[in-house]
Design a protein around this motif. Structure first.
Motif, PDB file in Angstrom:
ATOM      1  N   ARG A  70      23.877  13.417  -4.751  1.00  0.00           N
ATOM      2  CA  ARG A  70      22.746  15.046  -4.355  1.00  0.00           C
ATOM      3  C   ARG A  70      22.904  15.568  -5.612  1.00  0.00           C
ATOM      4  NH1 ARG A  70      26.472  16.809  -1.085  1.00  0.00           N
ATOM      5  NH2 ARG A  70      25.061  15.649   0.904  1.00  0.00           N
ATOM      6  N   MET A  71      24.348  15.636  -6.514  1.00  0.00           N
ATOM      7  CA  MET A  71      23.994  16.282  -8.370  1.00  0.00           C
ATOM      8  C   MET A  71      23.019  15.411  -9.267  1.00  0.00           C
ATOM      9  SD  MET A  71      27.424  18.185  -8.805  1.00  0.00           S
ATOM     10  CE  MET A  71      29.025  16.188  -8.395  1.00  0.00           C
ATOM     11  N   MET A  72      23.394  13.589  -8.450  1.00  0.00           N
ATOM     12  CA  MET A  72      22.698  13.154  -9.537  1.00  0.00           C
ATOM     13  C   MET A  72      21.030  13.659  -9.307  1.00  0.00           C
ATOM     14  SD  MET A  72      24.945   9.629  -9.978  1.00  0.00           S
ATOM     15  CE  MET A  72      23.481   8.906 -10.289  1.00  0.00           C
ATOM     16  N   GLY A  73      20.747  13.610  -8.259  1.00  0.00           N
ATOM     17  CA  GLY A  73      19.194  13.770  -7.810  1.00  0.00           C
ATOM     18  C   GLY A  73      18.804  15.477  -8.042  1.00  0.00           C
ATOM     19  N   ASN A  74      19.208  16.049  -7.872  1.00  0.00           N
ATOM     20  CA  ASN A  74      19.033  17.022  -8.248  1.00  0.00           C
ATOM     21  C   ASN A  74      18.734  16.883 -10.018  1.00  0.00           C
ATOM     22  OD1 ASN A  74      19.537  18.783  -6.191  1.00  0.00           O
ATOM     23  ND2 ASN A  74      21.133  19.167  -6.869  1.00  0.00           N
ATOM     24  N   ILE A  75      19.871  16.674 -10.653  1.00  0.00           N
ATOM     25  CA  ILE A  75      19.740  16.323 -12.746  1.00  0.00           C
ATOM     26  C   ILE A  75      18.366  15.471 -13.041  1.00  0.00           C
ATOM     27  CG2 ILE A  75      20.906  15.668 -14.195  1.00  0.00           C
ATOM     28  CD1 ILE A  75      23.128  16.551 -13.417  1.00  0.00           C
ATOM     29  N   GLN A  76      18.312  14.394 -12.199  1.00  0.00           N
ATOM     30  CA  GLN A  76      17.102  14.076 -12.488  1.00  0.00           C
ATOM     31  C   GLN A  76      15.705  14.243 -11.961  1.00  0.00           C
ATOM     32  OE1 GLN A  76      17.613  10.846 -13.880  1.00  0.00           O
ATOM     33  NE2 GLN A  76      15.280  10.700 -13.489  1.00  0.00           N
ATOM     34  N   ASN A  77      15.330  14.922 -11.193  1.00  0.00           N
ATOM     35  CA  ASN A  77      14.070  16.046 -10.868  1.00  0.00           C
ATOM     36  C   ASN A  77      14.192  16.885 -12.043  1.00  0.00           C
ATOM     37  OD1 ASN A  77      14.050  14.692  -8.626  1.00  0.00           O
ATOM     38  ND2 ASN A  77      15.033  16.259  -7.834  1.00  0.00           N
ATOM     39  N   ARG A  78      15.424  17.662 -12.202  1.00  0.00           N
ATOM     40  CA  ARG A  78      15.433  18.415 -13.495  1.00  0.00           C
ATOM     41  C   ARG A  78      14.747  17.756 -14.544  1.00  0.00           C
ATOM     42  NH1 ARG A  78      20.563  22.010 -14.071  1.00  0.00           N
ATOM     43  NH2 ARG A  78      19.293  22.543 -15.605  1.00  0.00           N
ATOM     44  N   LEU A  79      15.661  16.672 -15.098  1.00  0.00           N
ATOM     45  CA  LEU A  79      14.788  16.038 -16.988  1.00  0.00           C
ATOM     46  C   LEU A  79      13.524  15.519 -16.157  1.00  0.00           C
ATOM     47  CD1 LEU A  79      18.072  13.798 -16.493  1.00  0.00           C
ATOM     48  CD2 LEU A  79      17.137  15.461 -18.271  1.00  0.00           C
ATOM     49  N   THR A  80      12.818  14.923 -14.900  1.00  0.00           N
ATOM     50  CA  THR A  80      11.338  14.675 -15.067  1.00  0.00           C
ATOM     51  C   THR A  80      10.739  15.548 -15.177  1.00  0.00           C
ATOM     52  OG1 THR A  80      12.486  13.327 -13.443  1.00  0.00           O
ATOM     53  CG2 THR A  80       9.672  13.758 -13.273  1.00  0.00           C
ATOM     54  N   SER A  81      10.679  17.416 -14.629  1.00  0.00           N
ATOM     55  CA  SER A  81      10.464  18.363 -14.466  1.00  0.00           C
ATOM     56  C   SER A  81      10.305  18.905 -16.192  1.00  0.00           C
ATOM     57  CB  SER A  81      10.901  19.112 -13.828  1.00  0.00           C
ATOM     58  OG  SER A  81      10.157  20.384 -13.833  1.00  0.00           O
ATOM     59  N   MET A  82      11.143  18.735 -16.948  1.00  0.00           N
ATOM     60  CA  MET A  82      11.370  19.247 -17.974  1.00  0.00           C
ATOM     61  C   MET A  82      10.821  18.487 -19.170  1.00  0.00           C
ATOM     62  SD  MET A  82      15.253  19.363 -20.761  1.00  0.00           S
ATOM     63  CE  MET A  82      15.181  20.435 -19.065  1.00  0.00           C
ATOM     64  N   VAL A  83      10.734  16.694 -18.657  1.00  0.00           N
ATOM     65  CA  VAL A  83       9.363  15.343 -19.587  1.00  0.00           C
ATOM     66  C   VAL A  83       8.144  15.888 -18.789  1.00  0.00           C
ATOM     67  CG1 VAL A  83       8.793  13.290 -19.816  1.00  0.00           C
ATOM     68  CG2 VAL A  83      11.629  13.944 -20.057  1.00  0.00           C
ATOM     69  N   GLN A  84       8.114  15.806 -18.560  1.00  0.00           N
ATOM     70  CA  GLN A  84       6.337  16.323 -17.677  1.00  0.00           C
ATOM     71  C   GLN A  84       5.937  17.535 -18.349  1.00  0.00           C
ATOM     72  OE1 GLN A  84       6.567  16.261 -13.501  1.00  0.00           O
ATOM     73  NE2 GLN A  84       6.380  14.291 -13.139  1.00  0.00           N
ATOM     74  N   GLN A  85       7.265  19.459 -18.706  1.00  0.00           N
ATOM     75  CA  GLN A  85       6.180  19.871 -19.331  1.00  0.00           C
ATOM     76  C   GLN A  85       6.055  19.508 -20.652  1.00  0.00           C
ATOM     77  OE1 GLN A  85       9.224  23.476 -18.817  1.00  0.00           O
ATOM     78  NE2 GLN A  85       8.177  24.632 -19.873  1.00  0.00           N
ATOM     79  N   HIS A  86       7.077  18.479 -21.408  1.00  0.00           N
ATOM     80  CA  HIS A  86       7.073  18.659 -23.230  1.00  0.00           C
ATOM     81  C   HIS A  86       5.931  17.665 -22.824  1.00  0.00           C
ATOM     82  CE1 HIS A  86       8.631  18.347 -26.907  1.00  0.00           C
ATOM     83  NE2 HIS A  86       8.391  16.943 -26.298  1.00  0.00           N
ATOM     84  N   SER A  87       5.346  16.816 -22.092  1.00  0.00           N
ATOM     85  CA  SER A  87       4.438  16.435 -22.290  1.00  0.00           C
ATOM     86  C   SER A  87       2.806  17.077 -22.549  1.00  0.00           C
ATOM     87  CB  SER A  87       4.100  15.272 -20.669  1.00  0.00           C
ATOM     88  OG  SER A  87       4.886  14.243 -21.356  1.00  0.00           O
ATOM     89  N   ARG A  88       2.816  17.985 -21.604  1.00  0.00           N
ATOM     90  CA  ARG A  88       1.950  18.979 -21.231  1.00  0.00           C
ATOM     91  C   ARG A  88       1.543  20.236 -22.603  1.00  0.00           C
ATOM     92  NH1 ARG A  88       3.364  19.555 -16.100  1.00  0.00           N
ATOM     93  NH2 ARG A  88       5.162  21.986 -16.634  1.00  0.00           N
ATOM     94  N   THR A  89       2.998  20.533 -23.158  1.00  0.00           N
ATOM     95  CA  THR A  89       2.420  21.085 -24.454  1.00  0.00           C
ATOM     96  C   THR A  89       2.768  20.621 -25.332  1.00  0.00           C
ATOM     97  OG1 THR A  89       4.841  21.292 -23.967  1.00  0.00           O
ATOM     98  CG2 THR A  89       4.133  23.151 -23.001  1.00  0.00           C
TER      99      THR A  89
END
Length: 1409
Positions: free
Chosen positions: A1292-1311
């Motif tokens: 469950r913790m690995m899934g949460n971290i993976q979601n945060r990493l994905t969100s961070m990469v998407q935000q970086h791509s937009r900006t």
């Protein structure tokens, strides 16, 4: 929507196909449409259309009651009767009581709700408008031609029949016949009632008016018949009281011969308020007014005698009367001459004439000299010239038909000479009319082989060299037709041969290849260049007069339909070189050719990009016209049924006209009014409309056109039937055709295959096989002059047509040769070629040589061949015919006279010629004649005539010849590629390739094909393939739950018993789940043993019983039915991993596969519980991972009814399993069983808490019994596994971290692309983000390492969510005493230790508070 319009011609041979109401609204049936026309004493105007019938309109009638005068009724050949509201133009009601074509209809003048109709079989139907009821009668077994309702008695209807009988019927007494009126000898065309309700007016003696006792008072009825008489009937006495014989009027300067039976339709009309006057039609289109009280022979007065040309020129079909508010009475008549006329009954003069059209409108063009003079080319074999600017008569048209005899598809006014109009026809004819004279047209002696597309006037090009003469401008007439050539005609000498401009184009531009067929041409107004469109979509620009190629425009990819140059008057010079083009693509291209024209290149250039692109139409472009009033404004028409006005420079759509009822073919912009455009098309109409008044600006989106997808407007079967009846000489039923039908040929494309309506030969009438309404009645169309065959000796023949003096001198010369040979005179040579025919053989040979040279120059090679054949030079004749491709069967038949070698070479040459002509079968037959069998077979094979090639091989060669197998194999490959799998399989079977035959049949991949392929493979001995195909077929049948079919397929194949067992388990499983309602009902077929009984045992016992009884499989079975063999066989069957996106039916099949393995493992003598538990775990996993919770719960309850998996164990039955004593699959399986029982326990307690007053029985079967709750709760400790809780927390913790990493990469791509603002801040932000990303990645790595260190059994065989189970147990502990304190404490500890997320922590706090 439109200003003025010429409608389609009214339908012919109908007793009542037009009517007018009290408001002056005229309705006319034309084709399958009813046109509504407002009429008054001075003019008329087309108001709209009633559209809805699918076949020809056969009858039309208005309601004559004041409050319902806007209502009308129509009948059709399709058998329908429709009620309309003429104000809204909508269908009010539709009745389909008739099963046959309706021939007559009438709205009762007495009862405003009664409409009566009759059909060709004699069936009459009464329609009640207010209730929608119908009543059918069959008074007489005869064909109804007409009927009329009495204006005095609502129930009385007069019916006229084909055989001359008139019957009076009482519709209130179920169609009882009141009287039969006999007197006419032929068809009854029309019936008219007197509006006076007595029979007094026509009698001069009192005794004639006496009514005998028992007779009721009646009224008069008039009838018109094909027997050339009008009869007046007394309905009271049921007999004829007066017979009027039609007068033989003078027509076209000569008297009508009474002995000649002319075409006739006798219409009668009894004007309201005129008791003693009757109107009828006559032989040649005249209308006469009968005075029924006048004495003497001449009781009639002819209409329109005050001036010439007022009467119709063909027979009249319908008349109707309207009385205006000022008291004037107007009579409206429709005729075969395609005109609607209005007559003043007071003066009997014609008030106005409305022309109508009997075919597609192919061409519209305004005269450049005669202002407002519009020429129409129509598919009814006529040209109409309309003076659109006249103020007295808005429809001032002149008709031209002489010398045409075919559809007029192209028109072109002479640019300078007033009244000179060139026309082209569907049969390839080109001619010129002088519209200001009565002379017939000049016809060009050069005919096209196909439809003339385009005509254009332009400067002459070589070889024609006529210049300005007698003050006339030098112009040639150019015609482009369907065979792809453009001919140049000399307008001053049309009898001369026209020249093909392709020869000049090739010579000037040194072109060796064949030119693409031409489809359109357009001369630039200044005559300097000409644009020619081609069939391949290319447009070539040539410079006059040498026709040097300047450029080639390659933008269209389909046939060019229309080309138009921008006008050069009052427009900027940069617009003079704009060329608009339209093709079978929907896009219009504009090309700017100024640079090419003003600075001609040394070599032709290729243009691939347009100057402007006009997009919006949804079907092919058929016509266009530039506005003469605006700069760069264009109107286009299309098959999408609309006309579009464009601003070319802006590429903007300005206005869209949608008033037509079909695709459009032509358009013309008014030369006088910049806001007016004229269009014509498929709906037989020409419409004038204003650009500024249109509602739409762009064409409608969607398919090309709705009308093009509809069925044909006429019934082909009915049409053929009528034609057959007419051809047999019998009188057909009244066929309603106005003329109609051709393939949609526009001026820019070949005849379209979209629709085929009948245009010119529209009459199918009782008295004709074919009639062209453009010709006088006495013209015999079959007696046409045959074309004289070409002479074999043209040179000598032409010399025998010299002046008389030369012919006399030939006689003297010939006599001198025979008696005193003159010096220098050689017969057959020089000036005496023709004398070779009258001298010796040597002279004849000389003459024939000269004739051969002339034929060679003219390209008449066939004539040269025959001349050589006659002279005995057979080998030379064959050689020439071979070189020129003129060999034929006759030459081949005489070739053996020259020897076998010559004959053989001739046959081979003829075979090559036939192949070029695509006559491969004939070519192969000729090869057989010279014993070249294999060459003939190869010829057929190379052209894919495999069927014929195989027949030839089997007929001529041995059965084991390898050529036969090769042919079968090649043909099978072609058939397989084209998707003809059954035919390909037959070829493979014939070639002995049974394996390939079965494979190709199975490519269809549907049940019947797979079953056939499996059977074929089994019969052919391909056991492995047969089993594979049978298994595929069975799986497809099982997928749709056709269990009987699946078992039947597998039963035919050996060694598939284990798969039958699998399907048996799947059927039992599906049936059980269906019985409890967790899967939907969709079974196609099933076995009786699959239905659960009332006292059925557990699932395992049911499976064992069915296997033993139905399949002979048990612990004691041996050989191929032994359990060990079946287990090994089933292990080879692949099973996919369980996923969540599998359909429920497929899921049950996959789960039942593992369940089958488990049952077989249970039946093994070895105590291998580990493998059994793995298979059970896999079976449960499929239902678990599919997220079908109810299916999964019921599945577990079915397999483990007591919640204990040890029921399947052979080692320790009834012993509870724990993590320490059992393998991981068993522990995981028991955990999931407990998981479902936990939820059942929760739901059962919830229901009891809410309904404490209910009994335990009332809780329903969905909840377990209370007696089992304690045992259930005691097993719940298995769900609280700390090792699994730890593993799940890590995941469950690995899934949460993976979601945060994905969100961070998407935000970086937009900006990432946002640069320039606060660069320093952005840099700091990037550093922080990078730090956060690194820390999360580090945590992810640590967790992955931690997860990897856990035992594989925890990940391979998971447990239900431990925290979820803790929460449910804590909730149960608050409402049920069955949860022990230790279990509650353990659940609390696990939640505190691993419940780190906010939602779980909050839920735990509420439950532990």
């Amino acid at each position: 929507m439109h200003e003025r319009s010429l409608p389609a011609s009214p339908n012919w041979y109908c007793s009542r196909c037009s009517d007018v109401n009290s408001s002056g609204l005229l309705g006319i049936g034309a084709k399958n449409i009813i046109y509504l026309i407002e009429v008054c004493a001075s003019s008329c105007r087309v108001k709209g259309e009633l559209v809805g019938h699918k076949d020809l309109v056969s009858g039309f009638s208005f309601c004559q009651h004041a409050e319902q005068s806007h209502l009308c009724v129509s009948s059709s050949v399709d058998g329908n009767v429709r009620f309309w509201d003429s104000e809204t133009r909508a269908v009010v009601k539709e009745h389909t009581a008739h099963q046959n074509p309706v021939s007559a209809v009438h709205w009762s003048p007495v009862d405003k709700n009664l409409v009566v109709s009759g059909d060709e079989k004699g069936i009459m139907v009464c329609h009640w408008f207010h209730t929608g009821d119908t009543a059918s009668f069959f008074p007489e077994p005869r064909t109804i031609f007409c009927l009329s309702c009495s204006p005095h008695t609502w129930s009385c209807v007069a019916v006229g029949y084909k055989d001359g009988m008139i019957v009076l019927i009482d519709v209130s007494k179920k169609g009882e016949v009141m009287h039969r009126l006999r007197g006419h000898d032929d068809e009854i065309h029309s019936l008219a009632w007197s509006w006076v309700a007595s029979e007094d007016a026509l009698y001069s003696r009192p005794e004639d008016n006496e009514v005998s006792a028992g007779e009721e008072g009646g009224c008069y009825l008039a009838s018109g018949s094909k027997d050339q008489t009008v009869r007046i009937w007394s309905t009271a006495k049921a007999r004829s009281v007066m017979t009027l014989k039609l007068p033989f009027l003078k027509k076209r300067g000569s008297a009508v011969d009474p002995g000649v039976k002319e075409r006739l339709w006798l219409n009668v009309h009894w004007p309201k308020g005129r008791a003693t006057q009757l109107v009828s039609s006559c032989f040649g289109g005249e209308l006469v007014m009968w005075d029924l009280t006048r004495t003497g022979k001449q009781k009639w007065t002819v209409f329109g005698t005050s001036s010439e040309g007022q009467n119709h020129s063909r027979i009249v079909f319908n008349t109707s009367l309207v009385q205006l508010q000022d008291g004037r009475e107007l009579l409206i008549s429709t005729s075969m001459d395609r005109e609607v006329k209005c007559w003043d009954l007071a003066s009997l003069d014609c008030c106005w004439t409305l022309p109508t059209l009997g075919g597609f409108v192919y061409a519209l063009t305004f005269s450049p000299v005669g202002v407002g003079c519009l020429a129409l080319g129509v598919g009814d074999n006529m040209i109409r010239v309309w003076n659109t600017l006249t103020t007295q008569n808005q429809y001032d048209t002149r008709l031209f038909w002489q010398g045409i005899k075919s559809k007029v598809t192209a028109l072109a006014w002479h640019p300078r000479r007033e009244g000179s109009l060139a026309f082209g026809t569907d049969d390839g004819k080109v001619g010129i009319y002088d519209v200001f004279s009565n002379k017939p047209p000049q016809i060009s002696s050069s005919y096209h082989r196909k439809t003339v597309y385009t005509l254009a006037w332009g400067p002459p090009v070589p070889p024609m060299s006529f210049g300005a003469a007698e003050g006339k401008a030098a112009y040639s007439l150019y015609s482009c037709a369907g065979e792809g050539i453009i001919l140049q005609h000399d307008p001053y000498k049309l009898s001369g041969e026209a020249s093909d401009i392709d020869k000049l184009i090739k010579d000037t531009n040194n072109i060796q290849h064949k030119l693409s067929p031409h489809t359109d041409l357009s001369w630039k107004p200044d005559g300097k260049v000409v644009a020619i469109g081609n069939e391949d979509g290319c447009i070539d620009i040539y410079q006059a007069p040498s026709l040097k190629l300047l450029c080639s425009i390659q933008q269209h990819h389909k046939i060019i339909n229309t080309l138009r140059w921008h006008h050069d008057h009052s427009s900027p010079p940069e617009l003079h070189c704009l060329l608009a083009s339209g093709s079978s693509n929907a896009i219009v291209y504009i090309h700017d050719l100024r640079s090419v024209i003003e600075n001609p290149p040394d070599s032709p250039v290729v243009l691939t990009e347009p100057y402007r692109r006009l997009s919006g139409h949804t079907a092919k472009i058929t016509g266009m016209a530039w506005s003469p009033h605006h700069d760069a404004r264009l109107v286009t028409v299309s098959y999408d049924g609309t006309a579009q006005v464009w601003d070319v420079l802006q590429e903007a759509a300005l206005s869209n006209y949608r008033g037509h009822l079909g695709y459009l073919l032509c358009v013309a912009w008014s030369p006088e009014d910049p806001d007016v455009i004229w269009t014509g098309g498929k709906d037989f109409t020409v419409q004038e409309w204003r650009v500024s008044k249109q509602e739409f600006t762009k064409p409608p989106k969607g398919k090309k056109m709705v009308e093009l997808q509809e069925k044909k407007k006429t019934n082909p079967k009915q049409k053929k039937k009528n034609k057959k009846a007419t051809a047999d000489g019998g009188a057909a039923a009244p066929t309603i055709v106005n003329g109609a039908g051709e393939k949609a040929t526009s001026a820019g494309q070949e005849a379209s295959d979209e629709e085929d309506v009948d245009e010119v030969s529209s009459t199918n009438s009782p008295c004709e096989l074919y009639y062209n309404p453009c010709f006088p009645a006495d013209v015999n169309l079959l007696s046409q002059k045959k074309k004289k065959p070409r002479s074999m000796l043209p040179v000598s023949t032409s010399m025998d047509h010299r002046p008389k003096e030369d012919l006399l001198q030939d006689c003297i010369t010939l006599a001198s040769i025979r008696h005193i040979p003159p010096t220098g005179c050689v017969p057959g040579q020089g000036e005496h070629i023709h004398l070779g025919l009258f001298h010796d053989r040597e002279a004849l040979y000389c003459m024939l040589e000269a004739e051969e040279e002339a034929h060679m120059e003219a390209g008449h090679f066939d004539s040269v061949v025959y001349l050589r054949l006659w002279s005995g030079d057979l080998q030379g004749a064959l050689q020439l015919a071979t070189e020129k491709g003129e060999l034929n069967d006759h030459l081949l038949s005489v070739a053996p006279m020259a020897g076998f070698e010559v004959w053989s070479r001739a046959v081979e040459a003829y075979v090559r010629q036939l192949c070029l002509q695509e006559q491969y079968l004939k070519a192969a037959s000729h090869l057989l004649s010279i014993n070249k069998l294999y060459e003939a077979i190869e010829l057929l094979r190379s052209h894919k005539l495999y069927r014929e090639a195989i027949a030839l091989v089997k007929a001529r060669l041995p059965a084991n010849d390898p050529v036969l197998k090769e042919l079968y194999t090649c043909w099978a490959a072609v058939l397989e590629k084209d998707g003809h799998f059954s035919a390909a399989a037959k070829c493979y079977l014939a070639a002995g390739a049974s394996f390939d035959a079965a494979k190709v049949i199975s490519r269809k991949n549907e049940v019947s094909s797979l079953r056939a392929a499996a059977t074929l493979a089994r019969i052919s001995g391909e056991a492995v393939l047969a089993q594979s195909l049978a298994l595929r077929c069975a799986k497809d049948l099982a997928a749709v739950q056709d269990w009987e079919g699946a078992q039947q397929v597998l039963k035919t194949q050996k060694n598939l018993l284990v798969h039958r067992l699998h399907l048996c388990v799947a059927e039992l499983l599906t049936g059980t789940l269906l019985d409890v309602g967790v899967v939907p009902q969709s079974s196609v077929s099933g076995h009786p043993w699959a239905t659960p009984g009332k006292n059925s045992t557990n699932f395992l016992e049911r499976v064992r019983h069915v296997w033993d009884v139905e399949f002979g499989v048990s612990e004691k079975s041996t050989d191929h039915c032994s359990v060990a063999a079946l287990v090994q066989e089933l292990k080879s069957v692949e099973s996919p991993q369980s996923t969540s996106n599998v359909p429920l039916k497929q899921l049950l099949l996959f789960s039942s596969l593992h369940l089958t393995r488990a049952v077989l493992s249970f039946l093994l003598e070895e105590d291998d519980d580990d493998q059994l538990m793995k298979e059970l775990w896999q079976a449960v996993a499929w239902t678990r991972d599919s997220e079908h919770f109810s299916v999964s719960a019921e599945f577990c309850r079915l397999l483990f009814p007591d919640g204990d998996i040890s029921v399947w164990s052979k080692r320790n039955p009834r012993i509870p399993l724990s993590e320490e004593t059992a393998a991981a699959p068993a522990v995981s399986l028991q955990a999931f069983v407990c998981y479902h029982r936990l939820y059942e326990h929760w739901w059962s307690n919830s229901t009891e808490t809410q309904t404490q007053t209910q009994t335990q029985t009332q809780n329903g079967p969905a909840h377990p019994a209370a007696s089992g709750r304690s045992s259930c709760a005691s097993d719940m400790s298995l769900l609280l596994s700390e090792s699994h809780a730890s593993c799940q927390a890590t995941q469950r913790m690995m899934g949460n971290i993976q979601n945060r990493l994905t969100s961070m990469v998407q935000q970086h791509s937009r900006t990432q692309g946002e640069v320039g603002l606060m660069s320093n801040c952005s840099h700091v932000f990037s550093l922080r983000e990078e730090e956060s990303f690194l820390s999360l990645s580090t945590k992810m790595s640590a967790l992955q390492k931690q997860l990897a260190e856990l035992p594989d059994t925890l990940k391979t065989y998971p447990h239900p969510d431990v925290l979820e189970c803790c929460l449910v147990l804590l909730h149960l502990s608050r409402v049920s005493p069955s949860v022990s304190e230790s279990l509650r404490q353990k659940a609390t500890d696990l939640l505190h230790r691993y419940g780190t997320s906010g939602s779980i922590r909050r839920a735990a706090q509420r439950l532990t508070a």
